[in-house]
Structures are given as structure tokens and as C-alpha cells.
Scaffold this motif. Structure first.
Motif, PDB file in Angstrom:
ATOM      1  N   LEU A 219      -0.727  -1.480  -4.379  1.00 35.53           N
ATOM      2  CA  LEU A 219       0.646  -1.352  -3.906  1.00 35.53           C
ATOM      3  C   LEU A 219       1.032  -2.595  -3.114  1.00 35.53           C
ATOM      4  N   LEU A 220       2.215  -3.122  -3.377  1.00 34.67           N
ATOM      5  CA  LEU A 220       2.728  -4.288  -2.659  1.00 34.67           C
ATOM      6  C   LEU A 220       4.107  -3.958  -2.131  1.00 34.67           C
ATOM      7  N   LEU A 221       4.253  -4.038  -0.811  1.00 35.19           N
ATOM      8  CA  LEU A 221       5.538  -3.794  -0.158  1.00 35.19           C
ATOM      9  C   LEU A 221       5.992  -5.076   0.520  1.00 35.19           C
TER      10      LEU A 221
ATOM     11  N   ARG B 172      -3.329   7.224  -0.457  1.00 32.06           N
ATOM     12  CA  ARG B 172      -4.642   7.298  -1.087  1.00 32.06           C
ATOM     13  C   ARG B 172      -5.051   5.984  -1.741  1.00 32.06           C
ATOM     14  N   ALA B 173      -4.111   5.120  -2.046  1.00 33.03           N
ATOM     15  CA  ALA B 173      -4.448   3.854  -2.712  1.00 33.03           C
ATOM     16  C   ALA B 173      -5.357   3.013  -1.823  1.00 33.03           C
ATOM     17  N   ARG B 174      -6.393   2.449  -2.409  1.00 30.93           N
ATOM     18  CA  ARG B 174      -7.349   1.660  -1.637  1.00 30.93           C
ATOM     19  C   ARG B 174      -6.862   0.240  -1.400  1.00 30.93           C
ATOM     20  N   SER B 175      -5.896  -0.231  -2.178  1.00 31.49           N
ATOM     21  CA  SER B 175      -5.443  -1.618  -2.058  1.00 31.49           C
ATOM     22  C   SER B 175      -3.947  -1.648  -1.783  1.00 31.49           C
ATOM     23  N   ILE B 176      -3.586  -2.108  -0.586  1.00 33.74           N
ATOM     24  CA  ILE B 176      -2.190  -2.199  -0.187  1.00 33.74           C
ATOM     25  C   ILE B 176      -1.949  -3.579   0.407  1.00 33.74           C
ATOM     26  N   VAL B 177      -0.926  -4.257  -0.081  1.00 32.44           N
ATOM     27  CA  VAL B 177      -0.537  -5.565   0.433  1.00 32.44           C
ATOM     28  C   VAL B 177       0.860  -5.436   1.020  1.00 32.44           C
TER      29      VAL B 177
ATOM     30  N   ARG C  99      -6.542  -2.840   3.137  1.00 32.81           N
ATOM     31  CA  ARG C  99      -5.206  -3.138   3.608  1.00 32.81           C
ATOM     32  C   ARG C  99      -5.093  -4.612   3.983  1.00 32.81           C
ATOM     33  N   VAL C 100      -3.994  -5.239   3.568  1.00 31.14           N
ATOM     34  CA  VAL C 100      -3.748  -6.648   3.883  1.00 31.14           C
ATOM     35  C   VAL C 100      -2.307  -6.786   4.358  1.00 31.14           C
ATOM     36  N   VAL C 101      -2.112  -7.526   5.442  1.00 32.96           N
ATOM     37  CA  VAL C 101      -0.766  -7.788   5.948  1.00 32.96           C
ATOM     38  C   VAL C 101      -0.580  -9.292   6.067  1.00 32.96           C
ATOM     39  N   LEU C 102       0.435  -9.828   5.409  1.00 33.50           N
ATOM     40  CA  LEU C 102       0.825 -11.226   5.554  1.00 33.50           C
ATOM     41  C   LEU C 102       2.185 -11.254   6.228  1.00 33.50           C
ATOM     42  N   THR C 103       2.290 -11.978   7.340  1.00 38.37           N
ATOM     43  CA  THR C 103       3.548 -12.038   8.071  1.00 38.37           C
ATOM     44  C   THR C 103       4.078 -13.461   8.085  1.00 38.37           C
ATOM     45  N   ALA C 104       5.398 -13.569   8.125  1.00 39.66           N
ATOM     46  CA  ALA C 104       6.036 -14.886   8.115  1.00 39.66           C
ATOM     47  C   ALA C 104       5.833 -15.626   9.420  1.00 39.66           C
TER      48      ALA C 104
ATOM     49  N   ARG D   5     -12.213  -7.860  -3.332  1.00 39.32           N
ATOM     50  CA  ARG D   5     -11.149  -8.852  -3.472  1.00 39.32           C
ATOM     51  C   ARG D   5      -9.910  -8.192  -4.071  1.00 39.32           C
ATOM     52  N   VAL D   6      -8.761  -8.442  -3.462  1.00 34.14           N
ATOM     53  CA  VAL D   6      -7.493  -7.918  -3.965  1.00 34.14           C
ATOM     54  C   VAL D   6      -6.783  -9.040  -4.719  1.00 34.14           C
ATOM     55  N   VAL D   7      -6.567  -8.842  -6.000  1.00 31.66           N
ATOM     56  CA  VAL D   7      -5.913  -9.833  -6.850  1.00 31.66           C
ATOM     57  C   VAL D   7      -4.436  -9.509  -6.944  1.00 31.66           C
ATOM     58  N   VAL D   8      -3.614 -10.431  -6.480  1.00 32.14           N
ATOM     59  CA  VAL D   8      -2.167 -10.231  -6.498  1.00 32.14           C
ATOM     60  C   VAL D   8      -1.579 -10.583  -7.862  1.00 32.14           C
ATOM     61  N   ALA D   9      -2.116 -11.612  -8.505  1.00 36.02           N
ATOM     62  CA  ALA D   9      -1.518 -12.081  -9.754  1.00 36.02           C
ATOM     63  C   ALA D   9      -2.513 -12.884 -10.564  1.00 36.02           C
ATOM     64  N   ARG D  10      -2.165 -13.062 -11.825  1.00 39.16           N
ATOM     65  CA  ARG D  10      -2.873 -14.030 -12.655  1.00 39.16           C
ATOM     66  C   ARG D  10      -2.235 -15.400 -12.452  1.00 39.16           C
ATOM     67  N   SER D  11      -2.984 -16.432 -12.735  1.00 38.47           N
ATOM     68  CA  SER D  11      -2.450 -17.786 -12.627  1.00 38.47           C
ATOM     69  C   SER D  11      -1.982 -18.265 -13.988  1.00 38.47           C
ATOM     70  N   VAL D  12      -0.838 -18.954 -14.005  1.00 43.05           N
ATOM     71  CA  VAL D  12      -0.352 -19.530 -15.257  1.00 43.05           C
ATOM     72  C   VAL D  12      -1.103 -20.814 -15.590  1.00 43.05           C
TER      73      VAL D  12
END
Length: 379
Positions: A75-77, A121-126, A158-163, A238-245
Motif C-alpha cells: 500500500l502506498l499513500l 493487515r498489509a505487511r508493506s505500507i509506504v 512500514r516506511v515513511v518518507l517526508t518532504a 525489502r519493499v520494492v516501489v517500482a521497476r526501473s525503465v
């Protein structure tokens, strides 16, 4: 990428209350971020957007987003809006109908978001926060500048990135409230890192959250903007957000050096750059056979280095060490001691690891520090 991949983008740039200035970037940021997250070549997320809506609609969307998820979902919020703090220093996210005098009843409290995350319940949240004072999301009481990961973000994955940190503004262009089409600095860097693939720092074809944070941090630092993105995480994997182009490099290859690197000869004019060369262990080096008791003094010496004080510094050290060893050195980024032990073990269990460790220390902290760590390696 197993499991469901779901994203919710909440953007508020227009406010009923004239005390809250209009923000030019949230709506455009949400649209551009949705494009890269939905792209099956990149994020492959199912994306929903909530733009310029009142607080009861935003809280409803957030609660629904975290409801009835599976353990293997990602999950990504993303929240882009004004960040406001009450008299107790507690963070609130502004919505279209927010009244600064009535934050408890007209905004989205950060603690509400925390509760939804902790109950999911999700184990991976960004969680991506692009707002002023966003670093206050994980701080303790008023005036506390220490991040209490276990107290404020219970659970794993759980991962939190803040500006920003807990006291800074999130910048749009050259001024905080300037109107125009430009994206915010933080979300703009996120989008570019994912869209271009440049956030794939190790070129393994995948973009993890730590890589994404490192890319965004360096982009904002190099731009000279006065805000420092923050990251807090408690991960079991490791939580993978995306594939690389970008095309992935073979495992163990050095992305910086090409064939003939170090010889002073580069490609001839007009010739394409050649593929990087693999790291090859120096002949004659023996695998480290230091006794287990050597781990303690090495750990103590490494823990005293300034670069080990924060998670970003430890990750940078691990990345450089991994380049010397031609392997990935994974850190959880939560406890200093745990990360330092992982670094020491990675070095001492590999061929030529002691030399690689000292070279990394010398590169990041200087020869004197390397000599002190070298003393800890002696029986």
C-alpha cells in the motif's frame, strides 16, 4: 511483484479558509505521480486520487484504503497539502474545508493516519508526506526532536518518507506559496526518479524505498532548496516501489567503471560508452578468518564513526562497502547497533573484507579513522 499493489493520492491545493494560502502543485503532482505509479512498466499500482475534498471525505477515503487488505499487499499513500500543527505540536493535514482554529474537527490528524496504518493487515505500507512540518509525523511530545519509531509507528514493513523535518517548510519552486504549474520539489523528485529509472541506484532493475529516498534526498540537496527529506522504516524485507525503465546490470558489475577504467583511456570520440566491468576479487586475498570475538571491537570502532549516527549515513556506508565487495549489504535502518553489526559481519565474512572495510572508512571518514578501525582488527 507478488500481492496487490494499491496507491491512494490525496492532494489539496485549494482551501475555503482564506487563512490557508492556495498551493499550486498538489493536483498536478497527484496526476503526474499517478501516471508513473499506474504504468505497468514502472509501478503497476491500482491508483485512486482524492483532490481538493473536505475532511470527512478524505478521512473516509483513507480509512477505506487501509481496510480489508491482505498481508502480502503493498500500500502506498501520498499526502500533498498544507501541514499544520496545533498548540501541542501535533501534526494535522489540511483539507479543502479546514479551519486553522478548529483543526481537531476540520482536518485529518496525523494520529488518525497512524492508527489506520497500525491496524492494517498489509505487511508493506509506504507513506509519502509532502507538506510543511511533515517530519513531525513521527516525533514524540512538543519540543522533542528525536524520532521514536517503535512508539509512533508500531509494526513491521512500514516506511515513511517526508518532504521535510518537523520544523521546515515544503517548497514549491523558489517560494512557498508562489502560484504556477511547477511540481513541488519533493514530489517532483519522486516522480522523476521513478519515471527515468535513475532512482535504481544499484541498477538491479528494481527501485526499493531506500534507493528512492537516497535519490530524492540528493536531488533536493543538490538543488539548494532549504528542506531535508526524512525517512523512517521498520522492515522485515525489502519493499520494492517500482521497476526501473533502465536495463539492469549483471549482478556484481560496477555501474561507474567501464572496461579499461583506471588506465586513463576512455572511449574514442563518437563511440558509445561501453558496459561496466564486473568487480573481480584481487588474486591472493584470503577469506577473513577472524575469530567471532573480533566482531565486538570492530563493531565498537565502527559505531564511533560520525557517519554511523543516522540511518542515511549507515546506508551510504553500506552502499560503498557493497561496491568494494561486489555484493549488497542490506540494513534495516532502524537501530544503529543492528546496522553496524550487519556492516561488520558483511565485511569480515567476505574475501578481502577487511581491506574493503578500511577503504570505505578512509573514503568516508579519512585515513585517521581508518587507522583506528584497523587497530580494532588486530588480535
Amino acid at each position: 511483484m507478488p500481492g496487490g499493489r494499491h496507491a491512494l493520492l490525496v492532494a489539496t491545493g485549494t482551501y475555503d479558509n482564506q487563512a490557508l494560502s492556495r498551493l499550486r502543485s498538489p493536483a498536478g503532482d497527484a496526476l503526474a505521480l499517478a501516471e508513473v505509479l499506474e504504468d505497468p512498466r514502472i509501478g503497476d499500482f491500482e491508483v485512486d486520487r482524492v483532490v481538493d475534498r473536505p475532511h470527512h471525505e478524505v478521512t473516509r477515503a483513507v480509512e477505506r484504503f487501509f481496510l480489508d487488505r491482505r498481508r502480502d499487499d503493498l500500500l502506498l499513500l501520498h499526502l500533498s497539502c498544507h501541514g499544520l500543527k496545533n498548540d501541542n505540536g501535533e501534526l494535522h493535514f489540511a483539507t479543502a474545508d479546514t479551519d486553522r482554529r478548529l483543526l481537531a474537527s476540520t482536518s485529518v490528524p496525523a494520529r488518525f493516519v497512524q492508527r489506520q496504518m497500525s491496524q492494517c493487515r498489509a505487511r508493506s505500507i509506504v507513506l509519502l508526506l509532502d507538506c510543511c512540518y511533515s517530519g513531525a509525523f513521527l516525533t514524540g511530545g512538543k519540543g522533542d526532536t528525536t524520532v521514536h519509531v517503535r512508539d509512533e509507528l508500531a509494526g513491521h514493513g512500514r516506511v515513511v518518507l517526508t518532504a521535510t523535518n518537523r520544523t521546515e517548510y515544503a517548497w514549491e519552486g523558489e517560494r512557498v506559496t508562489e502560484l504556477g504549474p511547477e511540481p513541488s520539489r519533493f514530489t517532483g523528485a519522486l516522480i522523476e526518479g521513478l519515471r527515468s529509472g535513475e532512482a535504481d541506484r544499484d541498477r538491479d532493475g528494481l527501485i526499493g524505498v531506500q534507493e528512492l529516498y537516497d535519490y530524492v534526498y540528493e536531488e533536493l540537496r543538490d538543488s539548494g532548496v532549504r528542506q531535508r527529506p526524512q525517512m523512517w522504516a521498520e522492515l522485515e524485507h525489502r519493499v520494492v516501489v517500482a521497476r526501473s525503465v533502465l536495463p539492469a546490470l549483471p549482478h556484481g558489475w560496477d555501474r561507474e567503471a567501464g572496461p579499461g577504467a583506471g588506465s586513463g583511456a576512455g572511449p574514442a570520440a563518437g563511440e558509445p560508452a561501453q558496459a561496466p566491468r564486473p568487480r573481480v576479487p584481487t588474486p591472493g586475498r584470503e577469506r577473513s578468518r577472524l575469530p567471532p570475538t573480533a566482531l565486538l571491537p570492530v563493531t565498537e570502532a565502527l559505531a564511533a564513526l560520525p557517519c554511523m549516527e543516522d540511518a542515511r549515513g549507515r546506508q551510504q556506508f553500506a552502499t560503498v562497502l557493497g561496491e568494494f565487495l561486489a555484493l549488497r549489504v542490506d540494513l534495516r535502518g532502524v537501530r544503529q547497533r543492528e546496522d553496524v553489526v550487519a556492516i561488520a559481519r558483511a565485511a569480515l565474512n567476505q574475501e578481502g573484507g577487511e581491506n574493503a572495510l578500511l577503504s570505505t572508512v578512509a573514503l568516508l571518514e579519512g585515513q585517521r579513522a581508518a587507522a583506528e578501525v584497523g587497530d580494532s582488527l588486530r588480535p
